[in-house]
Scaffold this active site. Structure first.
Site, short mmCIF file in Angstrom:
data_model
loop_
_atom_site.label_atom_id
_atom_site.label_comp_id
_atom_site.label_asym_id
_atom_site.label_seq_id
_atom_site.Cartn_x
_atom_site.Cartn_y
_atom_site.Cartn_z
N TYR A 24 0.86 -1.18 0.00
CA TYR A 24 0.00 0.00 0.00
C TYR A 24 0.90 1.23 0.00
CZ TYR A 24 -4.68 -1.97 0.54
OH TYR A 24 -5.87 -2.59 0.30
N LYS A 33 4.18 -14.29 -1.00
CA LYS A 33 4.41 -14.64 -2.41
C LYS A 33 5.92 -14.69 -2.64
CE LYS A 33 2.72 -15.59 -6.50
NZ LYS A 33 2.09 -16.91 -6.75
N ASP A 47 -1.97 -16.85 -3.63
CA ASP A 47 -2.94 -17.40 -4.57
C ASP A 47 -3.47 -18.74 -4.09
OD1 ASP A 47 -0.31 -18.23 -4.92
OD2 ASP A 47 -0.44 -18.41 -7.09
N ASP A 83 -5.63 -7.30 3.45
CA ASP A 83 -6.87 -6.59 3.15
C ASP A 83 -7.77 -7.45 2.25
OD1 ASP A 83 -8.75 -4.60 3.00
OD2 ASP A 83 -7.63 -3.36 1.60
N ASP A 130 -11.51 -9.48 3.36
CA ASP A 130 -12.80 -9.34 2.68
C ASP A 130 -13.34 -10.71 2.26
OD1 ASP A 130 -12.69 -6.63 2.99
OD2 ASP A 130 -12.69 -6.14 0.86
#
Length: 362
Positions: free
Chosen positions: A139, A192, A225, A249, A253
């Site tokens: 971010y 990742k 992933d 984040d 969700d």
């Protein structure tokens, strides 16, 4: 800032925009009822300006008086904001939530996801917590002292910075491990590192280094992933999940929906000495003022704030009040009381009434 068990806590109230002025008062009522039931002195509430109303009265979505006052309080409830609808130049500035997280270094974003009996969960056995690093990662606006962390060297080229540092990874890992010890002693590191070997790789390596100090916590790691697939297939097997800012984040969700909806997804933004309760969802301006808003996420977020205060100050009664809030919400939904988004007919206020009634009766 200081607090002692048995003395009233001083908490801020920032209603925000959209449905905020409906769901935040519902959370205040739940806190008051739970503290009374636990035999704790009532909160000293202080309402402060923020959002569109503050632009009208103070010329800023986050007035200086609000920030200065919050620094003197034990914590606060933050309603959702609709910064996309603010007039310029306010719309282009860091939104109030992000500005508060940055100013107070609220580095830990803690987002539980747990299905409600009688609710609408896709995966009813979901019972996990996403621990999201809140100050750097991918971010861009969290990574610079000044500016947004994004820039365009040419009209068709845009660049954003992603920053990872050992000290900040260590502190979020510590929060995640300590939380795992309070729950089921399992922690999953999401990264990742196979592609982003230096940045995400550092996140993975530091978290694994920290694991050496927590031999009682079982640790595994998954690529971001692959994690999305595993959550869809077996959400109920995860306990605490730690991730950098953007991955956390997105995952929170996803897990909120698996547990029922973002309308029931609470969150807490915390540092070592301050905490801000904030529902994970947005301001829903399309239903503002209609009484249709689901206050569960905001109510549960307020319970998380009480739990944080109880842990920080060793205050068993305020920690008990936190338990009472969650139990009140769960009992109300199990009894068939819910807002329309969960298939019920209760208004925002009627659902809050049901929660307060069950807290008082417990």
């Amino acid at each position: 800032m200081s607090a002692l068990p048995g003395r009233p806590y001083r908490l801020g109230v920032l209603p925000g925009d959209g449905i905020g002025p409906e769901i935040v008062p519902a959370a205040v009522r739940a806190v008051d009822a739970a503290l009374a039931a636990a035999g704790t002195p009532p909160v000293q509430w202080q309402e402060l300006p923020l959002g569109a109303a503050a632009i009208e009265t103070h010329g800023s979505a986050l007035p200086a008086v609000t920030v200065e006052t919050l620094a003197e309080l034990d914590g606060w409830l933050l309603g959702p904001h609709d910064s996309a609808a603010y007039p310029e130049p306010h719309r282009s500035r860091l939104n109030p939530s992000g500005a508060l997280r940055k100013h107070f270094d609220l580095y830990a974003n803690i987002r539980p996801a747990r299905g409600l009996e009688g609710g609408t969960a896709i995966a009813p056995d979901t019972d996990l917590v996403i621990v999201r690093e809140n100050t750097e990662g991918f971010y861009a606006d969290r990574n610079t002292y000044a500016g947004s962390g994004e820039f365009m060297p040419a009209p068709d080229v845009a660049i954003a910075m992603g920053v990872f540092t050992r000290p900040k990874i260590e502190r979020i890992a510590r929060v995640a491990f300590e939380l795992a010890r309070r729950r089921r002693n399992r922690l999953t590191i999401v990264h990742k590192a196979n592609v982003l070997q230096l940045t995400s790789g550092l996140f993975k390596r530091v978290c694994l280094d920290m694991a050496e100090g927590y031999p009682d916590v079982a640790v595994d790691d998954l690529h971001i992933d692959a994690m999305t697939v595993h959550l869809l297939r077996r959400a109920g097997t995860f306990d605490v999940v730690v991730a950098e800012n953007m991955f956390g984040d997105i995952l929170s969700d996803l897990t909120g929906e698996l547990a029922g909806s973002l309308g029931i997804a609470p969150s807490l933004n915390a540092s070592d000495d301050r905490a801000m309760a904030q529902a994970a969802h947005g301001s829903a301006p399309d239903i503002a003022g209609t009484g249709l808003a689901n206050p569960i996420a905001m109510i549960l977020s307020s319970g998380m704030l009480l739990d944080w205060l109880g842990t920080r100050f060793g205050d068993d009664r305020v920690a008990d009040a936190a338990v009472r809030i969650e139990a009140g919400v769960r009992t109300a939904v199990r009894d068939g009381v819910s807002t329309p988004d969960l298939g019920g007919t209760a208004s925002t206020g009627e659902f809050a009434d049901a929660v307060v009634e069950r807290i008082a009766a417990a």
